[in-house]
Write an enzyme that holds these catalytic residues in place. Structure first.
Site, PDB file in Angstrom:
ATOM      1  N   HIS A 168      40.059 -97.453  43.946  1.00 41.01           N
ATOM      2  CA  HIS A 168      38.942 -96.551  44.217  1.00 41.01           C
ATOM      3  C   HIS A 168      38.753 -95.571  43.062  1.00 41.01           C
ATOM      4  CE1 HIS A 168      40.053 -98.066  48.221  1.00 41.01           C
ATOM      5  NE2 HIS A 168      38.779 -97.896  48.536  1.00 41.01           N
ATOM      6  N   GLU A 171      30.995-101.423  52.739  1.00 41.33           N
ATOM      7  CA  GLU A 171      31.936-102.392  53.293  1.00 41.33           C
ATOM      8  C   GLU A 171      31.331-103.784  53.417  1.00 41.33           C
ATOM      9  OE1 GLU A 171      35.162-102.051  53.783  1.00 41.33           O
ATOM     10  OE2 GLU A 171      34.997-100.060  52.921  1.00 41.33           O
TER      11      GLU A 171
END
Length: 598
Positions: free
Chosen positions: A492, A396
């Site tokens: 993703h 992240e």
């Protein structure tokens, strides 16, 4: 509605010289330029001014490649100096004083400041006037708030040059959006003439996509991340500096959920009082959101205590998750500093920050550029614990690095919040790649490094994604190779293309055992790839991201970017350069199959 791909043009003619400062450590650090300040490679204004001026002049002189023209202004975002001589200036274009969406570009120069090429997100010239607006800012704000199911907070007139078009538009920030079952801010672009919503994108990059969470529920799978109980004997807390006055640097212990007892550098605010803030790493700090949905870091509660020990290794203590978050953030900072001499996520010496216990029943973790921090929920009916895992944090925070450099964006987003398009997939891939690198750099015995992502989440398939053979991720349907269908793949899932190329570049194809984990990486054409090692592969991908990628870079552009980076670092005739080309071909990304109309 399917939107056409935003074309990315990469023109690069770089001086091919041997790399310097890239050997000898687990992650070698390129030799840093002197007198670094501000964004990466930026020196004092006096030193950078000639480079910026030359780059700006070159952009206008080579308008056929840059798209820059009459009425345009180039605002400097970054100035980078390469040890081997290259100079790169990242600009954001404005037209008539209005920001141009898709207007980012990087101008490349040699040591003598001669133009060598440009990488641009939108290569076309733009023509737009504020006087052409047919709807008011108030009307645009109302449309955006309705589309994002939240509250509009700011509205700005812009030129939307994405998708190869030019349109006058309003860019609206909407907070408190509940679209897709999440809560956070979104950026909505509304056509200033027709009132049509041109894009509606969440600002936060969430670790678990809505599609994945739906898949977990459909399979009846609840996820309980495996934790590591802390050792009975903790680390010794104490004051290491500043004992004569406060605030002082102190040495404490984090009793974490996932990595056992770890050292944490903290701040002693007064005698017998401590705060979870690290003064040795730009005052990096973790706070407690206390169940709120705030995206303002200052609204979070400072985490303080009378003992310099944080958490007890269980979720019953609120500070256990905070200790994991703080440890993961500091290790990510250390990785970027030791490997690339990067001063923080934005490379300007500002703090990296996190808020734990964010929202209510949030089973996710986010990088939130609106906050400039990490946000961690406590879990929900599907994800049973906070996602404060080391590679999740590394992943992240790398989104933050991408935001500060290439600014890769999804091409379109559905109403459930799922993102699509190759630039977004590349963003997720880079986050997986460098998140994995953070694990290797940290080398924590309770979180052994590997090329798996999310292996501590407790999933039935034992990992979330993996770099050697991405298609073993059945939950997200991650792909191993590029095809024309990759454009419409959730980001993703699509990330597997470049993650696979990176693994092949680093470790090669076929069977291999690293740190107790068995890998078996295939290739599209069945041919072998001999890797060049993780250190060099990481250096190439980082150089490509910071110098040669822009907001619309797709997989074929990424191939060119990494070739340019390999040529900068090792030379155009080097084994490293040839292996980059081979690794991309092994995932079916080749010059020969570059789409003519992207």
């Amino acid at each position: 509605m399917r939107r056409p791909h935003i074309r990315s043009v990469a023109v690069a003619v770089a001086v091919a010289t041997a790399a310097t400062g890239l050997a000898g450590t687990a992650f070698a650090r390129p030799a840093p330029p002197t007198a670094r300040t501000g964004a990466e490679g930026v020196r004092t204004a006096a030193r950078t001014a000639p480079v910026v001026n030359a780059a700006r002049a070159a952009a206008f002189a080579h308008a056929d490649a840059s798209g820059v023209g009459t009425g345009d202004e180039l605002r400097t975002q970054d100035v980078m100096f390469d040890p081997e001589g290259g100079r790169h200036v990242r600009f954001q274009r404005a037209h008539g004083g209005m920001p141009v969406l898709g207007g980012d570009l990087v101008v490349h120069l040699d040591r003598q400041l001669a133009y060598t090429g440009v990488t641009t997100a939108a290569g076309q010239s733009v023509r737009a006037s504020a006087a052409d607006a047919r709807i008011t800012p108030r009307q645009a704000a109302a449309t955006a708030a309705d589309a994002a199911e939240g509250d509009d907070t700011s509205t700005e007139l812009v030129v939307d040059a994405r998708d190869g078009e030019t349109a006058l538009a309003y860019q609206v920030t909407v907070t408190g959006s509940t679209l897709g079952g999440a809560s956070g801010s979104r950026t909505v672009v509304v056509d200033a003439v027709t009132g049509e919503v041109r894009s509606n994108i969440p600002n936060a990059d969430e670790f678990l996509s809505p599609k994945l969470r739906t898949a977990l529920r459909a399979r009846g799978e609840t996820v309980t991340p495996s934790t590591s109980a802390p050792a009975a004997s903790g680390l010794v807390a104490g004051i290491t500096s500043g004992a004569s006055g406060y605030p002082a640097t102190a040495r404490g212990t984090g009793r974490t959920l996932f990595v056992g007892n770890v050292p944490l550098t903290t701040t002693q605010t007064s005698r017998g009082h401590f705060q979870l803030k690290d003064p040795t790493r730009h005052n990096t700090e973790t706070r407690d959101a206390k169940g709120t949905y705030t995206e303002t870091f200052g609204s979070g509660g400072a985490i303080t205590g009378t003992a310099n020990t944080w958490g007890n290794g269980t979720t019953g203590n609120r500070n256990s998750a905070a200790a994991d978050a703080q440890y993961g953030i500091t290790k990510t900072l250390d990785f970027y500093k030791a490997t690339f001499n990067r001063a923080g996520i934005t490379n300007n010496g500002t703090a990296a920050r996190a808020m734990v216990h964010w929202g209510r029943k949030i089973g996710n973790a986010f990088w939130d550029p609106a906050c400039g921090c990490m946000l961690y929920g406590d879990g929900d009916d599907t994800i049973r614990k906070p996602l404060v895992v080391l590679d999740v944090t590394g992943h992240e925070l790398t989104h933050g690095v991408v935001d500060a450099t290439a600014k890769l964006e999804p091409t379109y987003v559905d109403r459930k919040g799922n993102q699509y398009g190759e630039p977004g997939s590349l963003n997720e891939s880079l986050a997986d790649i460098f998140g994995s690198d953070v694990e290797f750099y940290t080398n924590n015995a309770k979180n052994p490094p590997n090329y798996l992502v999310g292996e501590k989440l407790g999933l039935r398939q034992k990992f979330l994604r993996r770099l050697d053979r991405p298609s073993l991720d059945k939950l997200e349907g991650t792909v191993d190779y590029w095809s024309k269908a990759t454009y419409d793949t959730e980001v993703h899932a699509g990330s597997g293309v470049s993650s696979h190329a990176y693994y092949l570049l680093a470790e090669g194809s076929g069977k291999k055992k690293i740190g107790g984990v068995s890998y078996d990486s295939p290739t599209y054409d069945g041919g072998a790839v001999k890797g060049i090692g993780r250190t060099k592969a990481t250096a190439i991908f980082y150089r490509a991201m910071t110098r040669y990628m822009v907001s619309t870079t797709d997989f074929h552009d990424a191939r060119v970017a990494t070739l340019n980076a390999a040529r900068d670092l090792y030379g155009a005739t080097s084994t490293e350069y040839r292996t980059v080309d081979r690794a991309w071909a092994a995932v079916n990304v080749k010059a020969a199959n570059t789409p003519a109309n992207r």
